[in-house]
Design a protein around this motif. Structure first.
Motif, short mmCIF file in Angstrom:
data_model
loop_
_atom_site.label_atom_id
_atom_site.label_comp_id
_atom_site.label_asym_id
_atom_site.label_seq_id
_atom_site.Cartn_x
_atom_site.Cartn_y
_atom_site.Cartn_z
N ALA A 191 0.92 -1.20 -0.18
CA ALA A 191 -0.02 -0.09 -0.04
C ALA A 191 0.75 1.11 0.02
O ALA A 191 0.53 2.07 -0.61
N PHE A 192 1.88 1.22 0.68
CA PHE A 192 2.76 2.46 0.69
C PHE A 192 3.50 2.68 -0.61
O PHE A 192 3.80 3.65 -1.18
N LEU A 240 -6.36 1.51 -3.46
CA LEU A 240 -5.10 0.86 -3.36
C LEU A 240 -4.23 1.15 -2.42
O LEU A 240 -3.30 0.40 -2.01
N TYR A 241 -4.39 2.28 -1.63
CA TYR A 241 -3.76 2.62 -0.33
C TYR A 241 -4.39 2.63 0.67
O TYR A 241 -3.99 2.08 1.76
N ALA A 242 -5.56 3.57 0.72
CA ALA A 242 -6.25 4.06 2.04
C ALA A 242 -6.66 2.77 2.89
O ALA A 242 -6.30 2.92 3.97
N LEU A 243 -7.50 2.06 2.27
CA LEU A 243 -7.95 0.73 3.08
C LEU A 243 -6.78 -0.40 3.05
O LEU A 243 -6.78 -0.91 4.20
N PRO A 244 -6.19 -0.68 2.11
CA PRO A 244 -5.13 -1.70 2.28
C PRO A 244 -3.95 -1.49 3.42
O PRO A 244 -3.56 -2.43 4.10
N VAL A 245 -3.61 -0.19 3.36
CA VAL A 245 -2.62 0.13 4.49
C VAL A 245 -3.18 -0.13 5.91
O VAL A 245 -2.66 -0.71 6.73
N LEU A 246 -4.48 0.04 6.08
CA LEU A 246 -5.29 0.04 7.57
C LEU A 246 -5.23 -1.58 7.72
O LEU A 246 -5.39 -1.99 8.75
N SER A 247 -5.55 -2.17 6.51
CA SER A 247 -5.74 -3.69 6.61
C SER A 247 -4.37 -4.22 7.00
O SER A 247 -4.53 -5.33 8.08
N TYR A 304 -4.72 -10.84 0.43
CA TYR A 304 -3.58 -10.17 0.02
C TYR A 304 -3.26 -10.32 -1.38
O TYR A 304 -3.02 -9.26 -2.35
N TRP A 305 -3.07 -11.68 -1.82
CA TRP A 305 -2.78 -12.01 -3.22
C TRP A 305 -3.69 -11.27 -4.13
O TRP A 305 -3.41 -10.59 -5.47
N GLY A 338 -4.38 -4.74 -8.04
CA GLY A 338 -3.53 -3.56 -8.43
C GLY A 338 -2.94 -3.63 -9.61
O GLY A 338 -2.87 -2.44 -10.37
N ILE A 339 -2.21 -4.85 -9.89
CA ILE A 339 -1.28 -4.96 -11.17
C ILE A 339 -2.29 -4.75 -12.59
O ILE A 339 -2.08 -4.10 -13.40
#
Length: 866
Positions: free
Chosen positions: A66-67, A111-118, A144-145, A151-152
């Motif tokens: 996410a970062f 692709l960033y805001a929720l996944p980083v919190l997950s 995760y996969w 994202g890809i």
């Protein structure tokens, strides 16, 4: 009762393997601890990378991935700001800007805001809850996969200049085939459906983990606020994600199959898109905010040297915020011609949501005011977050006023509000949280001096970059423009915004460099370097693979501060507790009481999550390429992988009950009651997982039926347009399906009495009846004089019944597998959890058909009668 392994009669009258969990301690460096390492430590190298189900490794992957997306989205933003820094700039063409603008929004929001919190939740939840893993480790890896592959997938067309280009909100008709004929929108549509699978899978895992995997004594009034926040948004995702997944699926069908859901020329409704999208997107604002608020609520008190003020009020405000958030989606549609009464209601509800948010703000301020703040880097991020929260909240309340919203709608004022809410309220807690839990992640401390420098650069850059957008909006600068003429009065504010954006980017990059260097060369951290109160700090930093050598018993909300907060009274047992050393085992608790009620066998590392995610991504790529053969092949591969995942390893008859060691009670009031080993009935994690899946699938069908009635209410044409539905045939198919459900239930009940062949016979009858339902449905489709692309009603009818038929086919596959497993002897009266789980899904499919039958077959007659 005996403390050794035994067969005992349970409450249901069935015989089950039971044993009492040992109590005691595990000295550091002992043989027991070494054995735990051997049991829980996964493979190393590339095999371990692809097969691991360790929640800590998966959590770190979420955060790092996410970062990376944050940096990519930030780079896209900087290119756009260069385009807008001066009037009449020509750095980007309109189409290039549209793609950058859209991908920036997709990246930062999805692709960033929720996944980083997950990532935070995945890493921290078991440690905070006193568990050894998440409820579904393999499902955790799958989430995760699928996220990574989604994202890809979304970025796959970006280098080719064919990226999504209609904005992250993707409004129709601009996103329809008539106005956007390239693959851009198809990439976005399919990518969002794929990403929705990841989000839903993760939400199921979080919900069941909270209910079933807490430490003994971890009652709901002792949960960390981040757990409250993540649990709340997980329920929200189960209810809201189906709306946007359905919206994108219907749009993809409009563009590729010829349906008419949003096609104005065929009586479709573009506003239906906005309803479905904002039913998801407004709760999503709180999805990416509430766990971040939880980070602050849990970590800020550490640096104030006192517990959070008004814990119960903050926990309840977290839940209330999300509940109200579901009711205010229409405030994004104030300018679409909504009826005045609806404007008044939703405007008032939008104002009301500020109340629970204000509760949290005052609690944070009171915690700082009444505490003894220590001005470390995490504290600076958390304290500044409160300021960002207030600025974003106030501007949000302003736009809740309908007349003001009409003036500010489609201006840069809304862009400023969006960035303060989605970026400021998310990024500041995330950067502070990474710094705070960095010792837990890596075993090392981040450089404090560099951290403070990075904070001030981020703080100044953020406010210089986004606060002037308020001014640009008040001066009339519209949203989504790629350039503007000279002399409009926006030159200075845009230049300042661009400079501030670059300063912010430098600060985030400096933070990332500090993290990378500190992970290798930072000062080694003790187990609890911040003197924090949370249970996660009772383990080593970083934690061992098994998290806890003994599973603790909790007596307070701050187990590490008990000596100073309550000098007398009961104490949490952190070094002496439940010993579970016979394989990968975890303790399951009653969802309500929190008392131990089962010893769960946890899965080892597996290839299936990676391959299932890979085959799912391939299937979506095949759909994008319009390749039916590859799509079917990938779908079959997904099914085969899923069957291999679920296939029982061996029958219960081949298992010998373990012989545990003698129990050593940790405290006088504890006893050695025997607990079921493994999963059976309500003790099964899978049963709870399917129950959560049923909730999200019910939401999906609810949104489908909403589309039906909304379209019916808006049309001026005859409904149905070509004759009334055949209610007799619909009634016959309904009866057949209900009867099938009855026989599936009889099969499960019979198996509990160890009558395997009779159970097999009942299951065969259930399968036959299900096949008859499919045959009736196919015949009814063939007899209709119109198809899915004939008109709006045809699109709705065939989509709703077809989607249900797909669920019926999946259910039939499950019933066939259950029948096969019964015949092979995998089930008996002791082991029948899969029967109950499969039956739950089949009963759900049958109940859903009753609602579909009522909507599509019965309601037209009732409406004609009135």
């Amino acid at each position: 009762m005996s403390a050794t392994g035994d067969r005992s009669i349970g409450q249901s009258g069935r015989i089950a393997f039971r044993r009492a969990p040992d109590f005691g301690t595990v000295p550091q460096g002992s043989e027991a601890e070494k054995r735990l390492y051997e049991i829980w430590e996964g493979e190393s190298g590339w095999r371990g990378f692809l097969t691991t189900v360790d929640h800590k490794k998966i959590g770190m992957r979420y955060i790092v991935t996410a970062f990376v997306f944050l940096l990519m989205g930030g780079a896209e933003a900087l290119v756009m700001r260069m385009q807008l820094a001066r009037p009449n700039e020509t750095l980007l063409s309109p189409d290039q800007y549209a793609q950058l603008f859209t991908m920036h929004g997709i990246t930062m929001i999805f692709l960033y805001a929720l996944p980083v919190l997950s990532g935070f939740a995945n890493f921290l939840w078991p440690l905070m809850l006193g568990s050894r893993d998440m409820a579904f480790p393999r499902l955790n890896a799958l989430s995760y996969w699928v996220f990574l592959f989604a994202g890809i997938f979304l970025y796959s067309s970006f280098p080719l200049g064919e990226a999504p280009n209609a904005g992250w909100f993707n409004y129709v008709p601009f996103a329809s085939l008539e106005y956007n004929r390239g693959p851009n929108i198809d990439v976005y549509s399919l990518g969002m459906v794929l990403l929705g699978i990841s989000t839903t899978v993760g939400a199921v895992n979080f919900v069941v983990t909270l209910f079933r995997m807490r430490a003994v004594g971890m009652s709901v009034d002792r949960l960390p606020i981040i757990v409250w926040g993540t649990l709340t948004i997980s329920f929200a995702n189960l209810l809201a994600v189906p709306a946007v997944s359905l919206a994108f699926l219907l749009l993809w069908m409009d563009r590729n199959i010829g349906t008419h859901f949003f096609d104005v020329a065929s009586d479709g409704r573009p506003l239906l898109w906005q309803h479905l999208f904002w039913m998801f997107a407004h709760p999503w604002v709180y999805v990416v905010v509430l766990p971040a608020m939880g980070i602050v609520s849990d970590a800020l008190p550490t640096f104030c040297r006192r517990p959070l003020v008004a814990y119960a009020a903050v926990a309840m405000s977290t839940v209330a915020t999300m509940i109200i958030g579901f009711e205010v989606w229409i405030h994004h549609m104030f300018a679409t011609g909504i009826a005045p009464l609806a404007l008044a209601f939703f405007g008032a509800a939008s104002m009301l949501i500020s109340i629970p948010s204000a509760v949290a703000v005052f609690a944070w301020i009171a915690t700082i005011w009444t505490g003894r703040p220590v001005f470390t880097v995490p504290f600076l991020y958390f304290a500044s977050f409160v300021l960002m929260f207030v600025v974003g909240g106030v501007s949000g309340v302003m736009t809740a006023a309908v007349p003001l919203d009409w003036q500010l709608n489609e201006t840069y004022f809304v862009v400023a509000h969006l960035h303060y809410v989605l970026l400021g309220i998310n990024v500041f807690p995330v950067l502070g949280g990474i710094t705070y839990w960095f010792p837990k992640f890596t075993g090392r401390l981040m450089n404090e001096r560099v951290g403070k420098l990075a904070f001030w650069i981020v703080f100044v850059g953020f406010n210089a970059g986004f606060f002037p957008m308020h001014i640009s909006g008040l001066l009339g600068m519209p949203r989504r423009v790629y350039t503007y003429p000279d002399g409009m009065g926006w030159d200075t504010s845009n230049l300042v915004t661009t400079i501030g954006s670059f300063v912010l980017g430098i600060g985030v990059l400096l933070f990332a460099i500090n993290a990378l260097v500190s992970a290798r060369r930072g000062r080694k951290a003790p187990p609890n370097p911040w003197d924090a109160p949370g249970l996660e700090w009772s383990t080593a930093s970083p934690p061992p693979p098994y998290n806890f050598a003994v599973l603790p018993v909790i007596e307070s909300r701050h187990p590490m501060w008990e000596d100073r907060l309550q000098p007398s009274g009961r104490r949490s047992s952190l070094e002496s507790g439940y010993l579970l050393h016979q394989g990968r085992e975890a303790l399951g608790v009653n969802p309500l009481s929190g008392k131990a009620d089962v010893i769960l066998k946890m899965p080892k590392d597996a290839w299936s999550p990676f391959f299932l995610g890979l085959f799912a991504a391939i299937m979506f790529f095949a759909m994008l390429l319009h390749s039916p053969s590859l799509t079917v092949a990938a779908l079959v591969a997904c099914g085969a992988t899923l069957i291999a995942w679920l296939w029982p390893r061996r029958s219960l008859a081949q298992r010998e009950p373990p012989t545990p060691k003698q129990t050593v009670p940790a405290r006088a009031e504890d006893n050695d009651d025997l607990l079921p080993v493994g999963s059976a009935g309500e003790h099964s994690g899978g049963w709870w997982g399917v129950l959560a899946l049923v909730l999200t699938e019910a939401s999906l069908f609810g949104y489908l039926i909403f589309c039906y009635f909304y379209s019916q209410s808006q049309t001026t044409l005859a409904w149905p347009p070509e004759g009334m539905p055949k209610i007799g045939i619909g009634g016959l198919s309904t009866g057949v399906l209900i009867l099938s459900s009855v026989f599936a239930w009889l099969s499960e009940r019979t198996l509990r009495k160890n009558r395997q062949w009779k159970a097999f016979a009942w299951m065969l009858i259930a399968i036959v009846l299900g096949c008859i339902f499919v045959g009736i449905q196919m015949k009814e489709w063939r007899d209709h004089p119109y198809g899915i692309s004939a008109h709006l009603y045809g699109s709705l009818y065939f989509t709703i019944t077809g989607f249900h038929l797909l669920h019926v086919v999946v259910g039939l596959v499950i019933l066939v597998l259950l029948a096969l497993w019964i015949a092979l002897g995998y089930f008996d009266e002791n082991r029948s959890a899969a029967m109950r789980i499969g039956g739950l899904y089949w009963h759900f499919v049958d109940v859903v058909w009753i609602f579909i039958f009522s909507a599509l077959y019965v309601s037209p007659f009732w409406l004609r009668g009135h």
